[in-house]
Design an enzyme around this catalytic site. Structure first.
Site, short mmCIF file in Angstrom:
data_model
loop_
_atom_site.label_atom_id
_atom_site.label_comp_id
_atom_site.label_asym_id
_atom_site.label_seq_id
_atom_site.Cartn_x
_atom_site.Cartn_y
_atom_site.Cartn_z
CD GLU A 215 142.57 -0.80 -50.55
OE1 GLU A 215 143.33 -1.15 -51.47
OE2 GLU A 215 141.37 -0.57 -50.73
CG ASP A 216 145.43 -4.49 -53.93
OD1 ASP A 216 144.35 -4.01 -53.53
OD2 ASP A 216 145.65 -4.76 -55.11
CE LYS B 175 147.56 -4.74 -59.68
NZ LYS B 175 148.80 -5.34 -59.17
CE LYS C 90 138.45 0.84 -51.71
NZ LYS C 90 138.91 -0.55 -51.83
CB SER D 279 135.12 -4.28 -52.85
OG SER D 279 135.40 -4.34 -54.22
CB ALA D 280 136.16 0.25 -55.90
CB THR E 114 139.82 -10.08 -59.24
OG1 THR E 114 139.99 -9.34 -58.05
CG2 THR E 114 138.88 -11.23 -59.02
CG ASP F 65 140.64 -3.82 -51.86
OD1 ASP F 65 139.56 -3.48 -52.37
OD2 ASP F 65 141.66 -4.08 -52.55
CG LEU F 66 136.81 -8.83 -53.54
CD1 LEU F 66 136.76 -10.06 -52.64
CD2 LEU F 66 135.45 -8.65 -54.23
CG ASP F 67 138.74 -6.69 -57.19
OD1 ASP F 67 138.39 -7.87 -57.33
OD2 ASP F 67 138.00 -5.73 -57.49
#
Ligand code: BG6
Ligand code: MG
Length: 219
Positions: free
Chosen positions: A170-171, A46, A146, A115-116, A18, A10-12
C-alpha cells in the site's frame, strides 16, 4: 518465520502512478469552481474514495453543494480522469512491479489486486496486467472505503487464504490502516515519514523480491 501465502496489491500508487491523473482532474474541477488545488493538498486524497475526495476538495475551496450537485461534480471529474487513463500504456507500470509479481508466482504465492477505484478494470486493461492477478477486488465490489478492511478481507476470502498469511502492499495511510484492521501484514510503498504505521517501508519494487520479503517477516 511467518508463512506468506498471498500478496495483495493496491493499484493507484503501487502498480501505477495514477495519483498524477487524479490530481490533474481534481485541479481542473477546482479551477473551474474558482479556486486552486495544490499537489500538497492532493496528498489528502490518496487512497480515499471518490466522493470523500470531493468532500475534501470542496472543504479546501470552502464551497457547499447539494448531494445531487456533488454527484454531477464527481462525475465530471471522473470523465476527465477516464480521458487521461485511457491513454495509459504498459510503460507506466512502476519499476520492478512485473519482476516482483513474476517472482511471487515462481514461489507459488497467491496474488490479488485490492483497489478502491471503480476504474481499476480500465487501468489494468491499458497496462495489460489483468492476467497477473488471481483475484481482483475493486471499487465496484465493495461498499466500505479504506481504512475499513473490507477490500482486503474480500480479496483474502476469494483467494481462500487466512488474513494472517497475507501481506498487503500500500502507498496510502488509509490503506496501511485498512491492512492493520484486516489483521494482515503490510509493506508501505513510499516514505517512513508518511507511512508511520507500516511494518516495513520500501521506496519502490526495484531490486525487491520474495526472499527479501520473507526476511522482513522473520520474527
Ligand atoms: C484510490 C485512489 O485507489 O481510488 C484515490 O488512491 C481515488 O485517489 C479512489 O479517489 C477512487 O478512485 P475512482 O477511480 O473510483 O474515482
Ligand atoms: Mg494507493
Amino acid at each position: 518465520m511467518i508463512k506468506i501465502k498471498a500478496c495483495i496489491f493496491d493499484l493507484d500508487g503501487v502498480i501505477v502512478d495514477t495519483a498524477k491523473y487524479h490530481y490533474l482532474a481534481w485541479k481542473r474541477l477546482a479551477n473551474e469552481l474558482g479556486f486552486d488545488f495544490s499537489e500538497n493538498d492532493n496528498e489528502q486524497l490518496k487512497g480515499v474514495s471518490r466522493m470523500t475526495s470531493l468532500d475534501i476538495l470542496l472543504e479546501i475551496g470552502d464551497l457547499t453543494f447539494s448531494q445531487e450537485e456533488k454527484l454531477e461534480l464527481a462525475d465530471k471529474k471522473n470523465q476527465w480522469y477516464v480521458e487521461y487513463i485511457s491513454k495509459m500504456t504498459p510503460d507506466e507500470i512502476l519499476p520492478g512491479v512485473v519482476d516482483f509479481i513474476n517472482n511471487l508466482r515462481d514461489n507459488n504465492i497467491n496474488i490479488a489486486l485490492a483497489s478502491a477505484s471503480k476504474n481499476a478494470a480500465t487501468i489494468l486493461k491499458q497496462i495489460d496486467m489483468a492476467d497477473y492477478f488471481d483475484v481482483i477486488i475493486d471499487g465496484t465490489k465493495v461498499t466500505e472505503a479504506k481504512p475499513n478492511p473490507e477490500v482486503f478481507l474480500k480479496s483474502a476470502n476469494e483467494l481462500g487464504v487466512e488474513p494472517k498469511y497475507c501481506v498487503v502492499f500500500e502507498d496510502a495511510v488509509a490503506g496501511i490502516q485498512a491492512a492493520i484492521n484486516a489483521e494482515m501484514h503490510n509493506v508501505g510503498i513510499g516514505t517512513h515519514q508518511i507511512l508511520t504505521k507500516s511494518d516495513y517501508v520500501i521506496s519502490s519494487f526495484e531490486d525487491f523480491n520474495f526472499d527479501t520479503l520473507r526476511k522482513y517477516f522473520i520474527k
